[in-house]
Design a protein around this motif. Structure first.
Motif, PDB file in Angstrom:
ATOM      1  N   PRO A  89     119.248  19.413  23.760  1.00  0.00           N
ATOM      2  CA  PRO A  89     118.633  19.513  22.453  1.00  0.00           C
ATOM      3  C   PRO A  89     119.293  18.598  21.432  1.00  0.00           C
ATOM      4  O   PRO A  89     120.491  18.357  21.480  1.00  0.00           O
ATOM      5  CB  PRO A  89     118.818  20.979  22.065  1.00  0.00           C
ATOM      6  CG  PRO A  89     119.852  21.510  22.963  1.00  0.00           C
ATOM      7  CD  PRO A  89     119.933  20.630  24.145  1.00  0.00           C
ATOM      8  N   TRP A  90     118.483  18.094  20.503  1.00  0.00           N
ATOM      9  CA  TRP A  90     118.992  17.307  19.389  1.00  0.00           C
ATOM     10  C   TRP A  90     118.117  17.571  18.185  1.00  0.00           C
ATOM     11  O   TRP A  90     116.973  17.966  18.287  1.00  0.00           O
ATOM     12  CB  TRP A  90     119.047  15.821  19.730  1.00  0.00           C
ATOM     13  CG  TRP A  90     117.736  15.219  20.112  1.00  0.00           C
ATOM     14  CD1 TRP A  90     117.160  15.205  21.341  1.00  0.00           C
ATOM     15  CD2 TRP A  90     116.818  14.561  19.242  1.00  0.00           C
ATOM     16  NE1 TRP A  90     115.937  14.586  21.316  1.00  0.00           N
ATOM     17  CE2 TRP A  90     115.708  14.174  20.018  1.00  0.00           C
ATOM     18  CE3 TRP A  90     116.820  14.251  17.899  1.00  0.00           C
ATOM     19  CZ2 TRP A  90     114.622  13.503  19.491  1.00  0.00           C
ATOM     20  CZ3 TRP A  90     115.730  13.584  17.380  1.00  0.00           C
ATOM     21  CH2 TRP A  90     114.657  13.217  18.173  1.00  0.00           C
ATOM     22  N   THR A  91     118.685  17.366  17.025  1.00  0.00           N
ATOM     23  CA  THR A  91     117.972  17.620  15.787  1.00  0.00           C
ATOM     24  C   THR A  91     118.136  16.420  14.878  1.00  0.00           C
ATOM     25  O   THR A  91     119.206  15.834  14.799  1.00  0.00           O
ATOM     26  CB  THR A  91     118.538  18.865  15.070  1.00  0.00           C
ATOM     27  OG1 THR A  91     118.481  19.949  15.976  1.00  0.00           O
ATOM     28  CG2 THR A  91     117.765  19.206  13.836  1.00  0.00           C
ATOM     29  N   ILE A 150     104.387  25.959  17.663  1.00  0.00           N
ATOM     30  CA  ILE A 150     103.566  27.143  17.372  1.00  0.00           C
ATOM     31  C   ILE A 150     104.445  28.262  16.836  1.00  0.00           C
ATOM     32  O   ILE A 150     104.062  28.983  15.901  1.00  0.00           O
ATOM     33  CB  ILE A 150     102.795  27.583  18.632  1.00  0.00           C
ATOM     34  CG1 ILE A 150     101.712  26.566  18.947  1.00  0.00           C
ATOM     35  CG2 ILE A 150     102.193  28.966  18.445  1.00  0.00           C
ATOM     36  CD1 ILE A 150     101.046  26.768  20.282  1.00  0.00           C
ATOM     37  N   GLY A 151     105.639  28.418  17.368  1.00  0.00           N
ATOM     38  CA  GLY A 151     106.566  29.434  16.866  1.00  0.00           C
ATOM     39  C   GLY A 151     106.956  29.186  15.419  1.00  0.00           C
ATOM     40  O   GLY A 151     107.049  30.113  14.617  1.00  0.00           O
ATOM     41  N   ALA A 152     107.162  27.916  15.060  1.00  0.00           N
ATOM     42  CA  ALA A 152     107.507  27.585  13.672  1.00  0.00           C
ATOM     43  C   ALA A 152     106.346  27.890  12.739  1.00  0.00           C
ATOM     44  O   ALA A 152     106.535  28.425  11.641  1.00  0.00           O
ATOM     45  CB  ALA A 152     107.908  26.118  13.576  1.00  0.00           C
ATOM     46  N   VAL A 153     105.131  27.586  13.159  1.00  0.00           N
ATOM     47  CA  VAL A 153     103.948  27.889  12.341  1.00  0.00           C
ATOM     48  C   VAL A 153     103.783  29.392  12.195  1.00  0.00           C
ATOM     49  O   VAL A 153     103.516  29.899  11.100  1.00  0.00           O
ATOM     50  CB  VAL A 153     102.680  27.254  12.963  1.00  0.00           C
ATOM     51  CG1 VAL A 153     101.427  27.757  12.281  1.00  0.00           C
ATOM     52  CG2 VAL A 153     102.764  25.740  12.878  1.00  0.00           C
ATOM     53  N   VAL A 210     113.665  18.899  23.961  1.00  0.00           N
ATOM     54  CA  VAL A 210     114.299  19.572  25.080  1.00  0.00           C
ATOM     55  C   VAL A 210     113.807  18.872  26.346  1.00  0.00           C
ATOM     56  O   VAL A 210     112.607  18.825  26.601  1.00  0.00           O
ATOM     57  CB  VAL A 210     113.935  21.073  25.107  1.00  0.00           C
ATOM     58  CG1 VAL A 210     114.580  21.757  26.292  1.00  0.00           C
ATOM     59  CG2 VAL A 210     114.344  21.741  23.807  1.00  0.00           C
ATOM     60  N   ASP A 211     114.735  18.318  27.113  1.00  0.00           N
ATOM     61  CA  ASP A 211     114.356  17.605  28.327  1.00  0.00           C
ATOM     62  C   ASP A 211     114.451  18.564  29.507  1.00  0.00           C
ATOM     63  O   ASP A 211     115.532  18.956  29.924  1.00  0.00           O
ATOM     64  CB  ASP A 211     115.275  16.400  28.542  1.00  0.00           C
ATOM     65  CG  ASP A 211     114.812  15.542  29.708  1.00  0.00           C
ATOM     66  OD1 ASP A 211     113.696  15.777  30.217  1.00  0.00           O
ATOM     67  OD2 ASP A 211     115.568  14.640  30.093  1.00  0.00           O
ATOM     68  N   MET A 212     113.276  18.958  30.022  1.00  0.00           N
ATOM     69  CA  MET A 212     113.215  19.877  31.147  1.00  0.00           C
ATOM     70  C   MET A 212     113.132  19.123  32.482  1.00  0.00           C
ATOM     71  O   MET A 212     113.073  19.727  33.537  1.00  0.00           O
ATOM     72  CB  MET A 212     111.989  20.785  31.009  1.00  0.00           C
ATOM     73  CG  MET A 212     111.946  21.584  29.728  1.00  0.00           C
ATOM     74  SD  MET A 212     113.195  22.847  29.649  1.00  0.00           S
ATOM     75  CE  MET A 212     112.644  23.960  30.896  1.00  0.00           C
ATOM     76  N   GLY A 213     113.085  17.791  32.389  1.00  0.00           N
ATOM     77  CA  GLY A 213     113.006  16.995  33.609  1.00  0.00           C
ATOM     78  C   GLY A 213     111.584  16.760  34.080  1.00  0.00           C
ATOM     79  O   GLY A 213     111.355  16.111  35.082  1.00  0.00           O
ATOM     80  N   THR A 263     105.050  21.406  27.027  1.00  0.00           N
ATOM     81  CA  THR A 263     104.835  22.851  26.906  1.00  0.00           C
ATOM     82  C   THR A 263     105.887  23.468  25.983  1.00  0.00           C
ATOM     83  O   THR A 263     105.564  24.233  25.071  1.00  0.00           O
ATOM     84  CB  THR A 263     104.886  23.525  28.288  1.00  0.00           C
ATOM     85  OG1 THR A 263     103.898  22.931  29.130  1.00  0.00           O
ATOM     86  CG2 THR A 263     104.641  25.013  28.187  1.00  0.00           C
ATOM     87  N   VAL A 264     107.146  23.124  26.196  1.00  0.00           N
ATOM     88  CA  VAL A 264     108.223  23.657  25.359  1.00  0.00           C
ATOM     89  C   VAL A 264     108.070  23.163  23.924  1.00  0.00           C
ATOM     90  O   VAL A 264     108.243  23.926  22.973  1.00  0.00           O
ATOM     91  CB  VAL A 264     109.606  23.284  25.941  1.00  0.00           C
ATOM     92  CG1 VAL A 264     110.725  23.597  24.965  1.00  0.00           C
ATOM     93  CG2 VAL A 264     109.830  24.014  27.250  1.00  0.00           C
ATOM     94  N   ASP A 265     107.722  21.886  23.755  1.00  0.00           N
ATOM     95  CA  ASP A 265     107.520  21.333  22.414  1.00  0.00           C
ATOM     96  C   ASP A 265     106.390  22.073  21.690  1.00  0.00           C
ATOM     97  O   ASP A 265     106.529  22.446  20.518  1.00  0.00           O
ATOM     98  CB  ASP A 265     107.196  19.840  22.508  1.00  0.00           C
ATOM     99  CG  ASP A 265     107.065  19.196  21.145  1.00  0.00           C
ATOM    100  OD1 ASP A 265     108.007  19.341  20.332  1.00  0.00           O
ATOM    101  OD2 ASP A 265     106.017  18.568  20.890  1.00  0.00           O
TER     102      ASP A 265
END
Length: 124
Positions: free
Chosen positions: A2-4, A36-39, A19-22, A29-31
């Motif tokens: 993770p980075w910000t 959506i969680g932030a909204v 987030v790099d899931m490979g 999907t994670v992005d």
């Protein structure tokens, strides 16, 4: 990993999380899940603020009406609470577009609750 990053824009802050899931599909999907969680969190915060202000408005109306009753009647007693609660219940119910029977029930209920609260204050 993770980075910000924060943008230097003066219009609105921007936070990018990667987030790099490979796998590109999992990354998207994670992005999407994070956005959506932030909204959703923003929506809940806005709704809760609205409900808080709405309750504060009712309290403000009650306090103002009760104080007005005290000034008009020239005395401070439980009748001010009863009349203040009844008028506040009436006003709130009328502005909610309730039918006539519901308006009177709301006025009587609010007056009774305010009177009971005043009596409890005298007991303590």
């Amino acid at each position: 990993m993770p980075w910000t990053a924060f943008s230097s824009s003066s219009n609105c802050p921007r936070i990018d999380v990667a987030v790099d899931m490979g796998n590109p599909f999992l990354n998207r999907t994670v992005d999407g899940f994070l956005k959506i969680g932030a909204v959703a969190a923003s929506r809940v915060a806005a709704e809760e603020t609205f409900h808080f202000l709405q309750k504060g408005t009712v309290s403000g109306v009650y306090v103002g009406v009760e104080y007005g009753m005290e000034r008009v009647r020239g005395t401070k007693d439980w009748k001010n609470a009863m009349l203040g609660g009844a008028v506040t219940g009436l006003l709130i119910s009328v502005t909610s577009n309730n039918n006539k029977e519901k308006v009177f029930k709301d006025a009587i209920t609010a007056g009774a609750v305010a009177t009971a609260a005043e009596f409890i204050n005298y007991l303590t």
